[in-house]
Write an enzyme that holds these catalytic residues in place. Sequence first.
Site, short mmCIF file in Angstrom:
data_model
loop_
_atom_site.label_atom_id
_atom_site.label_comp_id
_atom_site.label_asym_id
_atom_site.label_seq_id
_atom_site.Cartn_x
_atom_site.Cartn_y
_atom_site.Cartn_z
N ASP A 154 56.99 2.95 17.89
CA ASP A 154 55.81 3.73 17.51
C ASP A 154 54.53 3.26 18.20
O ASP A 154 54.47 2.16 18.76
CB ASP A 154 55.60 3.64 16.00
CG ASP A 154 56.66 4.40 15.24
OD1 ASP A 154 57.68 4.78 15.84
OD2 ASP A 154 56.46 4.60 14.02
N ASP A 155 53.54 4.11 18.09
CA ASP A 155 52.12 3.81 18.38
C ASP A 155 51.78 3.67 19.87
O ASP A 155 50.63 3.44 20.20
CB ASP A 155 51.64 2.54 17.64
CG ASP A 155 51.77 2.67 16.12
OD1 ASP A 155 52.16 3.77 15.66
OD2 ASP A 155 51.50 1.70 15.42
N HIS A 205 53.67 11.21 17.12
CA HIS A 205 53.22 10.34 16.02
C HIS A 205 51.75 10.64 15.68
O HIS A 205 51.01 9.74 15.32
CB HIS A 205 53.40 8.88 16.44
CG HIS A 205 53.33 7.88 15.34
ND1 HIS A 205 53.80 8.11 14.07
CD2 HIS A 205 52.84 6.59 15.32
CE1 HIS A 205 53.62 7.03 13.32
NE2 HIS A 205 53.02 6.10 14.05
N HIS A 209 46.59 8.71 14.98
CA HIS A 209 47.16 7.79 14.00
C HIS A 209 46.27 7.65 12.77
O HIS A 209 46.08 6.54 12.24
CB HIS A 209 47.41 6.41 14.64
CG HIS A 209 48.52 5.65 13.99
ND1 HIS A 209 48.35 4.89 12.87
CD2 HIS A 209 49.84 5.56 14.29
CE1 HIS A 209 49.50 4.34 12.52
NE2 HIS A 209 50.43 4.75 13.37
N HIS A 297 57.48 -1.24 17.07
CA HIS A 297 56.22 -0.75 17.65
C HIS A 297 56.12 -1.13 19.11
O HIS A 297 56.34 -2.29 19.48
CB HIS A 297 55.03 -1.27 16.84
CG HIS A 297 55.01 -0.73 15.44
ND1 HIS A 297 55.77 -1.29 14.44
CD2 HIS A 297 54.39 0.35 14.91
CE1 HIS A 297 55.60 -0.57 13.32
NE2 HIS A 297 54.77 0.43 13.58
NI NI Z 1 52.42 4.08 13.52
#
Ligand code: NI
Length: 358
Positions: A154-155, A205, A209, A297
């Site tokens: 993620d991210d 995503h 965020h 991540h």
């Molecule tokens: Ni995230």
Amino acid sequence: MNDSHYVHRNSGRRSSGTNRTSSGRNNGRRVLSEQEKEAVRRRHRERMRRKKRQAAMIQALVILLIIAAAVIFFVFKGFGFVFGKITESRQKAIAAQQFQIHTTEAAQTSSQVPETTTIEPTTTVPETTMDPNLVLSNGRYLDITRPMVALTFDDGPRADVGNRIMDYLEAVDGRGTFFMVGQLVREFPDEVKRMAENGHEVANHSWDHDIHLSRESSDYILSEFSKTDDAISSVCGVVPEVYRLPGGNISDTVNSTLSKPLIYWSIDTLDWKTKDPDKTFETVKAEVTDGSIVLMHEIYEATGKACEQMIPWLHDQGYQLVTISELLTYRSNNARTGNKGQIFCFPPVETTASDSSS
Ligand code: NI
């Protein structure tokens, strides 16, 4: 030619005359007039010019022949390449077809499948053509009966970590899922292109965020995800098929607004908290099962480092590293959901009496 005959006859007639002209005889030798000399010189020049022209023509002809030979050579090479490609793709199509047809018996007796026997075997295909459980997916073969795990990152994007992770995955024919933040996508276009080209999953995503996204209006939520879909597809040409909410935070508004599958996780590595490669790896080791979705991540170097050990280990344990969309495809009925319909994992189907009899 006519011209020179004419000049000869002319001078002959003139020399037989009594009048001494400049073209007459001198001491028994015929003296050429200026006109005649000029004619001789002209003929000489003409001959030289003709010779030169011939030489030039021969030269041109030779060059032309060389060019023609080169053209023929390259045309044949080109044909060879094109036909090679056609045969190759036909081979792949035939191989892929075979996996889906349940012809274990037929495949064992090679006489019944003449098409495959005439094809020269490639490095990866031979014994796998015998296995009806193998499917061609994202550029490699998956055995749909064997354990699968989805690693999710993620991210990101973040090229230095993401590329490293993809290297480890590709080394074991694995593919990962990258839940990206829309506003970062244009900063790492090459990395995102690599994901798409190499069969990893580009996933959404949200745009920035926003951890409180679930409290917002439907319009706001929709724009967070549609902007990110647009950013990703404009960079790599692929529109994300799965979403993950920031923090996994959901609301009824989110649920009624977003129509694509919302992906949660079954293993939380807490990599963002520990930033310890060993702890991340240990967590996966302890918790992984067939159908797990692992949360990590992409933005931490420690996570890239954890993958260096984790990915080969998972492979050695017999796990096939797959994307979320592959789980959705090959385990479409096994999704285990919770937290307002988010998908947690894809455990294997339990074999029932009716399954084993069919
Ligand atoms: Ni995230």
